[in-house]
Design a protein around this motif. Structure first.
Motif, mmCIF file in Angstrom:
data_model
loop_
_atom_site.group_PDB
_atom_site.id
_atom_site.type_symbol
_atom_site.label_atom_id
_atom_site.label_comp_id
_atom_site.label_asym_id
_atom_site.label_seq_id
_atom_site.Cartn_x
_atom_site.Cartn_y
_atom_site.Cartn_z
ATOM 1 N N GLU A 172 0.811 -0.912 -0.184
ATOM 2 C CA GLU A 172 -0.252 -0.092 0.406
ATOM 3 C C GLU A 172 0.965 0.692 0.088
ATOM 4 O O GLU A 172 0.703 2.474 -0.395
ATOM 5 C CB GLU A 172 -0.563 0.091 0.559
ATOM 6 C CG GLU A 172 -2.315 -1.268 0.883
ATOM 7 C CD GLU A 172 -2.463 -1.356 2.169
ATOM 8 O OE1 GLU A 172 -2.298 -0.633 4.168
ATOM 9 O OE2 GLU A 172 -3.661 -1.822 2.545
ATOM 10 N N GLY A 173 2.706 1.303 0.251
ATOM 11 C CA GLY A 173 2.988 2.596 -0.018
ATOM 12 C C GLY A 173 3.595 2.769 1.508
ATOM 13 O O GLY A 173 4.354 3.946 1.555
ATOM 14 N N ASP A 174 3.864 2.467 2.297
ATOM 15 C CA ASP A 174 3.979 2.867 3.976
ATOM 16 C C ASP A 174 4.652 2.280 3.735
ATOM 17 O O ASP A 174 5.929 1.474 3.260
ATOM 18 C CB ASP A 174 3.006 1.702 4.730
ATOM 19 C CG ASP A 174 3.591 2.306 6.701
ATOM 20 O OD1 ASP A 174 3.720 2.974 6.391
ATOM 21 O OD2 ASP A 174 4.106 1.690 7.145
ATOM 22 N N ILE A 175 5.795 3.802 4.505
ATOM 23 C CA ILE A 175 7.667 3.786 4.233
ATOM 24 C C ILE A 175 7.997 3.082 5.582
ATOM 25 O O ILE A 175 8.864 2.458 5.082
ATOM 26 C CB ILE A 175 7.825 5.315 4.155
ATOM 27 C CG1 ILE A 175 7.260 5.753 3.448
ATOM 28 C CG2 ILE A 175 9.589 5.129 4.497
ATOM 29 C CD1 ILE A 175 7.851 5.820 1.812
ATOM 30 N N VAL A 176 7.245 2.520 6.489
ATOM 31 C CA VAL A 176 7.796 1.910 7.823
ATOM 32 C C VAL A 176 8.099 0.875 7.288
ATOM 33 O O VAL A 176 8.827 0.060 7.478
ATOM 34 C CB VAL A 176 7.100 2.040 9.042
ATOM 35 C CG1 VAL A 176 8.064 1.337 10.088
ATOM 36 C CG2 VAL A 176 7.502 3.270 9.219
ATOM 37 N N SER A 177 7.061 -0.402 6.282
ATOM 38 C CA SER A 177 7.028 -1.040 6.220
ATOM 39 C C SER A 177 7.193 -1.206 4.730
ATOM 40 O O SER A 177 8.512 -2.862 4.970
ATOM 41 C CB SER A 177 5.246 -1.592 5.580
ATOM 42 O OG SER A 177 4.436 -1.272 6.980
ATOM 43 N N ILE A 178 8.094 -0.167 3.425
ATOM 44 C CA ILE A 178 9.368 -0.471 3.054
ATOM 45 C C ILE A 178 10.062 -0.641 3.874
ATOM 46 O O ILE A 178 10.791 -1.681 2.714
ATOM 47 C CB ILE A 178 8.770 0.829 1.653
ATOM 48 C CG1 ILE A 178 7.412 0.298 0.992
ATOM 49 C CG2 ILE A 178 9.633 0.513 1.359
ATOM 50 C CD1 ILE A 178 7.272 0.950 -0.060
ATOM 51 N N ASN A 179 11.120 -0.026 4.381
ATOM 52 C CA ASN A 179 11.964 0.140 4.581
ATOM 53 C C ASN A 179 11.664 -1.609 5.627
ATOM 54 O O ASN A 179 12.560 -2.343 5.829
ATOM 55 C CB ASN A 179 12.172 0.978 6.456
ATOM 56 C CG ASN A 179 12.337 2.790 5.176
ATOM 57 O OD1 ASN A 179 12.774 2.538 4.250
ATOM 58 N ND2 ASN A 179 12.251 3.204 6.052
ATOM 59 N N LYS A 180 11.485 -1.636 6.500
ATOM 60 C CA LYS A 180 10.986 -2.887 7.501
ATOM 61 C C LYS A 180 11.637 -4.877 6.170
ATOM 62 O O LYS A 180 12.012 -5.378 6.437
ATOM 63 C CB LYS A 180 9.569 -3.724 8.376
ATOM 64 C CG LYS A 180 9.823 -2.915 9.151
ATOM 65 C CD LYS A 180 8.298 -3.304 9.761
ATOM 66 C CE LYS A 180 8.647 -2.382 10.722
ATOM 67 N NZ LYS A 180 7.282 -2.686 11.658
ATOM 68 N N VAL A 181 10.487 -3.971 5.220
ATOM 69 C CA VAL A 181 10.856 -5.639 3.802
ATOM 70 C C VAL A 181 12.488 -5.183 3.371
ATOM 71 O O VAL A 181 13.056 -6.247 3.180
ATOM 72 C CB VAL A 181 9.606 -5.434 2.896
ATOM 73 C CG1 VAL A 181 10.092 -6.360 1.999
ATOM 74 C CG2 VAL A 181 8.138 -5.391 3.050
ATOM 75 N N MET A 182 12.264 -4.549 2.806
ATOM 76 C CA MET A 182 14.031 -4.055 2.480
ATOM 77 C C MET A 182 15.593 -4.561 3.464
ATOM 78 O O MET A 182 15.888 -5.565 3.082
ATOM 79 C CB MET A 182 14.565 -2.414 2.544
ATOM 80 C CG MET A 182 13.949 -1.667 1.127
ATOM 81 S SD MET A 182 13.515 -3.094 -0.558
ATOM 82 C CE MET A 182 15.222 -1.795 -0.954
ATOM 83 N N LYS A 183 15.373 -3.760 5.153
ATOM 84 C CA LYS A 183 15.888 -4.961 6.402
ATOM 85 C C LYS A 183 16.045 -6.830 5.823
ATOM 86 O O LYS A 183 17.022 -6.788 6.864
ATOM 87 C CB LYS A 183 15.378 -4.356 7.237
ATOM 88 C CG LYS A 183 16.214 -4.492 8.395
ATOM 89 C CD LYS A 183 17.955 -3.902 8.531
ATOM 90 C CE LYS A 183 17.930 -4.181 9.387
ATOM 91 N NZ LYS A 183 19.822 -3.785 9.432
ATOM 92 N N HIS A 184 14.311 -6.743 5.652
ATOM 93 C CA HIS A 184 14.224 -8.548 5.994
ATOM 94 C C HIS A 184 15.457 -9.335 4.841
ATOM 95 O O HIS A 184 16.126 -10.478 4.435
ATOM 96 C CB HIS A 184 12.931 -9.072 5.272
ATOM 97 C CG HIS A 184 13.085 -10.025 5.799
ATOM 98 N ND1 HIS A 184 12.786 -11.113 7.018
ATOM 99 C CD2 HIS A 184 12.587 -11.184 4.692
ATOM 100 C CE1 HIS A 184 12.811 -12.187 6.336
ATOM 101 N NE2 HIS A 184 12.226 -12.493 4.742
ATOM 102 N N TYR A 185 15.579 -8.500 3.757
ATOM 103 C CA TYR A 185 15.801 -8.678 2.520
ATOM 104 C C TYR A 185 17.437 -8.465 2.353
ATOM 105 O O TYR A 185 18.027 -8.823 1.580
ATOM 106 C CB TYR A 185 15.105 -8.729 0.865
ATOM 107 C CG TYR A 185 14.283 -9.734 1.277
ATOM 108 C CD1 TYR A 185 14.281 -10.818 0.995
ATOM 109 C CD2 TYR A 185 12.687 -9.302 1.348
ATOM 110 C CE1 TYR A 185 12.855 -11.948 0.715
ATOM 111 C CE2 TYR A 185 11.609 -9.739 1.259
ATOM 112 C CZ TYR A 185 11.364 -11.471 0.876
ATOM 113 O OH TYR A 185 10.614 -12.000 1.007
ATOM 114 N N GLU A 186 17.815 -7.879 2.790
ATOM 115 C CA GLU A 186 18.770 -6.840 2.823
ATOM 116 C C GLU A 186 20.519 -8.336 2.935
ATOM 117 O O GLU A 186 21.352 -7.995 1.839
ATOM 118 C CB GLU A 186 19.370 -6.012 4.018
ATOM 119 C CG GLU A 186 20.874 -5.385 4.561
ATOM 120 C CD GLU A 186 21.394 -4.636 5.070
ATOM 121 O OE1 GLU A 186 21.181 -3.260 5.236
ATOM 122 O OE2 GLU A 186 20.772 -4.998 6.796
ATOM 123 N N GLY A 187 20.120 -9.066 3.985
ATOM 124 C CA GLY A 187 21.258 -10.285 3.669
ATOM 125 C C GLY A 187 21.703 -10.806 2.449
ATOM 126 O O GLY A 187 22.348 -11.210 2.352
#
Length: 83
Positions: free
Chosen positions: A24-39
């Protein structure tokens, strides 16, 4: 709120609510997804390099890493949720 849950095999997964809000475009959630796949993105971005003496070493290709992050972001924002 926990950012990850474990499925029945013990693998960390993102909660559905986080994915839904990210789509839906929530910035905090997008950052959590990006952090999850960072490794995972960093592992995919590792390349074998050689120095001027022919010594071999491995490093993260920052260009490839940023392209993979951009592709993930584009995919998350373009994802269609079907219930």
């Amino acid at each position: 709120m926990k950012t990850t849950d474990k499925n029945e095999k013990g693998i960390n997964v993102l909660p559905f609510v986080v994915v839904q809000k990210a789509v839906e475009g929530d910035i905090v959630s997008i950052n959590k997804v990006m952090k999850h796949y960072e490794g995972y993105i960093s592992c995919l971005s590792v390349r074998k390099m050689y120095d001027e003496y022919g010594n071999e070493y491995y490093c993260v290709d920052e260009t490839l890493r940023s392209r993979l992050e951009a592709k993930l972001l584009k995919t998350v924002l373009g994802f269609k949720m079907v219930r």
